[in-house]
Design an enzyme around this catalytic site. Structure first.
Site, PDB file in Angstrom:
ATOM      1  CE  LYS A   5      41.626  36.965  36.313  1.00  0.00           C
ATOM      2  NZ  LYS A   5      40.888  35.500  35.881  1.00  0.00           N
TER       3      LYS A   5
HETATM    4  C1  5RP Z   1      40.607  30.645  36.252  1.00  0.00           C
HETATM    5  C2  5RP Z   1      40.945  31.465  36.471  1.00  0.00           C
HETATM    6  C3  5RP Z   1      39.253  32.806  36.437  1.00  0.00           C
HETATM    7  O1  5RP Z   1      39.745  33.641  34.750  1.00  0.00           O
HETATM    8  C4  5RP Z   1      39.080  33.216  37.347  1.00  0.00           C
HETATM    9  O2  5RP Z   1      39.162  32.929  38.718  1.00  0.00           O
HETATM   10  C5  5RP Z   1      37.998  34.026  36.933  1.00  0.00           C
HETATM   11  O3  5RP Z   1      36.881  33.223  37.062  1.00  0.00           O
HETATM   12  P1  5RP Z   1      35.841  32.999  38.706  1.00  0.00           P
HETATM   13  O4  5RP Z   1      34.608  33.775  38.165  1.00  0.00           O
HETATM   14  O5  5RP Z   1      35.220  31.598  38.297  1.00  0.00           O
HETATM   15  O6  5RP Z   1      36.853  32.825  38.817  1.00  0.00           O
HETATM   16  O7  5RP Z   1      41.860  32.691  36.482  1.00  0.00           O
HETATM   17  O8  5RP Z   1      41.966  30.130  36.144  1.00  0.00           O
END
Ligand code: 5RP
Length: 294
Positions: free
Chosen positions: A206
């Site tokens: 991710k």
């Molecule tokens: C927070 C995260 C979230 O899962 C990731 O950042 C996605 O959330 P957003 O779209 O609000 O950034 O890792 O620690």
């Protein structure tokens, strides 16, 4: 270990050439040689037709506490479950606010240790052990990685520990690329971080969308899911989602751009149209506008 002398900057990404080791036997990038259990969890996450996923991220509380839009997980989460493919959350949120009756995939946040109460957001540990990940029916374990920050060695150790345990029990690991306040949001940084996580053995990465994103995707041998990041106007968030999918992401992991939008359900459905139905950002935004005004 190879030294850095004579290091040549990579440039031949062949972005138009599909990933080679993708037989028709299994559609998730880089997973052909995994065992049945790993493939089953990945198939729970990535849709067999589109090859993509819509993850709803509400794990922010693990280091931010109560976040605008997530004040009442118990009221919000059940309303969004029918509109997303994967729930990305902590075990605490899962056990208290997610009904066990659903069939949605679970991306379980297993790393922890940061908090907004001090500036140190780059030192975490693996807080959830393998047995509890199994009890939570996790389809993947999410571990934060801090490449280029003080916590780099610890976070690579955390990721490796989760990957090792996950391999024993056939549960995939998702490496979460962190971007701390001092880290760069450039393709150079994301190419390094995503490839390191994939080479360590993460099954999903991710990260964030960036320029030259298709080169980031081409150099990464496992699927990349894009985090939404800070709240944007809905049309801009949908454009970012469209560009990410068009340039090779296998999904979006949206948090704030869903739960802080004017209409989270409509926004989740608009993202689905891009992720699973090949809609453009313009088409998805028109859908969103219709949904909120009908
Ligand atoms: C927070 C995260 C979230 O899962 C990731 O950042 C996605 O959330 P957003 O779209 O609000 O950034 O890792 O620690």
């Amino acid at each position: 270990m190879a030294d850095k002398d004579g290091f040549k900057v990579a440039k031949n990404y062949q972005v138009d050439v599909p990933f080679a080791n993708n037989s028709e036997s299994f559609y998730v990038k880089g997973s052909n040689n995994l065992d049945w259990g790993m493939k089953k969890h990945l198939a729970n996450i990535f849709d067999a037709k589109s090859g993509n996923t819509v993850m709803f991220a509400f794990d922010h509380g693990y280091f931010m506490g109560s976040v605008a839009g997530l004040e009442r997980l118990d009221l919000l989460v059940p309303t969004l479950i029918p509109h997303v493919d994967v729930l990305m959350c902590t075990r605490g949120a899962l056990r208290t606010c997610v009904p066990p009756t659903g069939n949605k995939a679970i991306a379980l946040r297993v790393s922890s240790g940061s908090s907004m109460l001090n500036d140190d957001l780059s030192h975490e540990v693996v807080a959830v052990d393998m047995e509890d990940a199994i009890r939570c029916n996790a389809d993947c374990m999410a571990v934060q990685g801090f490449i280029g920050a003080d916590g780099q060695l610890q976070s690579i150790g955390n990721l490796s520990m989760a990957i090792n345990a996950g391999a024993r029990y056939s549960i995939p690991t998702m490496g979460v690329v962190a971007v701390g306040k001092d880290m760069e949001r450039t393709d150079r940084y994301f190419k390094i971080a995503t490839r390191i996580f994939a080479e360590i053995g993460a099954n999903i990465i991710k990260t964030y969308y960036c320029e030259n994103f298709e080169e980031v995707v081409a150099a990464c041998p496992v699927p990349i899911v894009v985090a939404g990041g800070k709240k944007l106007p809905e049309d801009e968030a949908l454009t970012m989602a469209y560009r990410a999918i068009s340039e090779g992401a296998h999904g979006l992991d949206m948090g704030r751009n869903i739960f802080q939008s004017e209409n989270p359900i409509a926004m989740a459905e608009a993202i689905r149209k891009i992720v699973h139905e090949k809609a453009t950002d313009r088409e998805a935004y028109q859908f969103y506008q219709y949904a909120i005004h009908k």
